[in-house]
Design a protein around this motif. Structure first.
Motif, PDB file in Angstrom:
ATOM      1  N   LEU A  23     -16.423   0.461   5.553  1.00  0.00           N
ATOM      2  CA  LEU A  23     -15.864  -0.081   5.795  1.00  0.00           C
ATOM      3  C   LEU A  23     -15.023   0.338   4.540  1.00  0.00           C
ATOM      4  O   LEU A  23     -13.526   0.506   4.183  1.00  0.00           O
ATOM      5  CB  LEU A  23     -15.641  -1.247   5.725  1.00  0.00           C
ATOM      6  CG  LEU A  23     -14.627  -2.899   5.275  1.00  0.00           C
ATOM      7  CD1 LEU A  23     -13.180  -2.337   6.310  1.00  0.00           C
ATOM      8  CD2 LEU A  23     -15.242  -3.801   4.279  1.00  0.00           C
ATOM      9  N   ASN A  27     -11.938   2.559   4.243  1.00  0.00           N
ATOM     10  CA  ASN A  27     -10.573   2.519   3.696  1.00  0.00           C
ATOM     11  C   ASN A  27     -10.224   3.563   2.756  1.00  0.00           C
ATOM     12  O   ASN A  27      -9.025   3.496   2.342  1.00  0.00           O
ATOM     13  CB  ASN A  27     -10.997   0.685   2.895  1.00  0.00           C
ATOM     14  CG  ASN A  27     -10.166   0.576   1.981  1.00  0.00           C
ATOM     15  OD1 ASN A  27      -9.129   0.974   2.033  1.00  0.00           O
ATOM     16  ND2 ASN A  27     -10.432  -0.332   0.747  1.00  0.00           N
ATOM     17  N   SER A  31      -6.207   5.109   2.560  1.00  0.00           N
ATOM     18  CA  SER A  31      -5.664   5.013   1.755  1.00  0.00           C
ATOM     19  C   SER A  31      -5.338   5.793   0.984  1.00  0.00           C
ATOM     20  O   SER A  31      -4.236   6.585   0.278  1.00  0.00           O
ATOM     21  CB  SER A  31      -6.280   3.861   0.516  1.00  0.00           C
ATOM     22  OG  SER A  31      -6.589   2.821   1.441  1.00  0.00           O
ATOM     23  N   PHE A  63      -6.388   1.100  -1.978  1.00  0.00           N
ATOM     24  CA  PHE A  63      -7.724   1.444  -1.737  1.00  0.00           C
ATOM     25  C   PHE A  63      -7.585  -0.699  -2.385  1.00  0.00           C
ATOM     26  O   PHE A  63      -8.220  -1.150  -1.729  1.00  0.00           O
ATOM     27  CB  PHE A  63      -8.415   2.116  -2.401  1.00  0.00           C
ATOM     28  CG  PHE A  63      -9.701   2.032  -2.094  1.00  0.00           C
ATOM     29  CD1 PHE A  63     -10.395   2.433  -1.027  1.00  0.00           C
ATOM     30  CD2 PHE A  63     -10.454   1.362  -3.014  1.00  0.00           C
ATOM     31  CE1 PHE A  63     -12.203   1.932  -0.543  1.00  0.00           C
ATOM     32  CE2 PHE A  63     -12.028   0.412  -3.039  1.00  0.00           C
ATOM     33  CZ  PHE A  63     -12.551   1.262  -1.893  1.00  0.00           C
ATOM     34  N   THR A  66      -5.905  -3.465  -0.965  1.00  0.00           N
ATOM     35  CA  THR A  66      -6.827  -3.733   0.879  1.00  0.00           C
ATOM     36  C   THR A  66      -8.074  -4.321   0.425  1.00  0.00           C
ATOM     37  O   THR A  66      -8.465  -4.714   0.951  1.00  0.00           O
ATOM     38  CB  THR A  66      -7.073  -2.701   1.454  1.00  0.00           C
ATOM     39  OG1 THR A  66      -7.672  -1.633   0.866  1.00  0.00           O
ATOM     40  CG2 THR A  66      -5.654  -2.253   2.263  1.00  0.00           C
ATOM     41  N   TYR A  67      -9.077  -3.638   0.113  1.00  0.00           N
ATOM     42  CA  TYR A  67      -9.926  -4.614  -0.454  1.00  0.00           C
ATOM     43  C   TYR A  67     -10.188  -5.184  -0.881  1.00  0.00           C
ATOM     44  O   TYR A  67     -11.126  -6.390   0.294  1.00  0.00           O
ATOM     45  CB  TYR A  67     -11.371  -3.455  -1.897  1.00  0.00           C
ATOM     46  CG  TYR A  67     -12.612  -3.786  -2.018  1.00  0.00           C
ATOM     47  CD1 TYR A  67     -13.810  -3.466  -0.729  1.00  0.00           C
ATOM     48  CD2 TYR A  67     -12.842  -4.634  -2.839  1.00  0.00           C
ATOM     49  CE1 TYR A  67     -14.643  -3.754  -0.819  1.00  0.00           C
ATOM     50  CE2 TYR A  67     -13.606  -5.101  -3.233  1.00  0.00           C
ATOM     51  CZ  TYR A  67     -14.592  -4.869  -2.208  1.00  0.00           C
ATOM     52  OH  TYR A  67     -16.338  -5.110  -2.744  1.00  0.00           O
ATOM     53  N   ALA A  70      -8.968  -7.315   2.727  1.00  0.00           N
ATOM     54  CA  ALA A  70     -11.134  -7.779   3.231  1.00  0.00           C
ATOM     55  C   ALA A  70     -11.663  -8.356   2.323  1.00  0.00           C
ATOM     56  O   ALA A  70     -12.208  -8.652   3.721  1.00  0.00           O
ATOM     57  CB  ALA A  70     -10.958  -6.245   4.078  1.00  0.00           C
TER      58      ALA A  70
END
Length: 72
Positions: A23, A27, A31, A63, A66-67, A70
């Motif tokens: 993941l 990512n 990114s 990054f 989205t981290y 997620a």
């Protein structure tokens, strides 16, 4: 398709969370590519300079966002 086979796959897929390193690697790669595309587009509009610093900044911001989404 056999019902036993479908149940086995579903049970295995739902019980596995996967490797978090995959993941993170995906990512980072996505990114970076999206960040470079955004900075390139902004440079075409003369809104930003296409430089390593700007691409790295966009990558870090994307990054991080989205981290956070997620891992929520």
């Amino acid at each position: 398709m056999d019902d036993g086979e479908a149940d086995g796959f579903e049970a295995g897929a739902s019980g596995s969370r996967g490797d978090p390193r995959v993941l993170l690697a995906l990512n980072a790669a996505l990114s970076a590519s999206f960040g470079a595309t955004v900075v390139w587009g902004l440079s075409m509009l003369d809104a930003a300079e296409l430089s390593v610093i700007n691409v790295a900044t966009a990558t870090i911001v994307l990054f991080s966002l989205t981290y956070l989404v997620a891992m929520r």
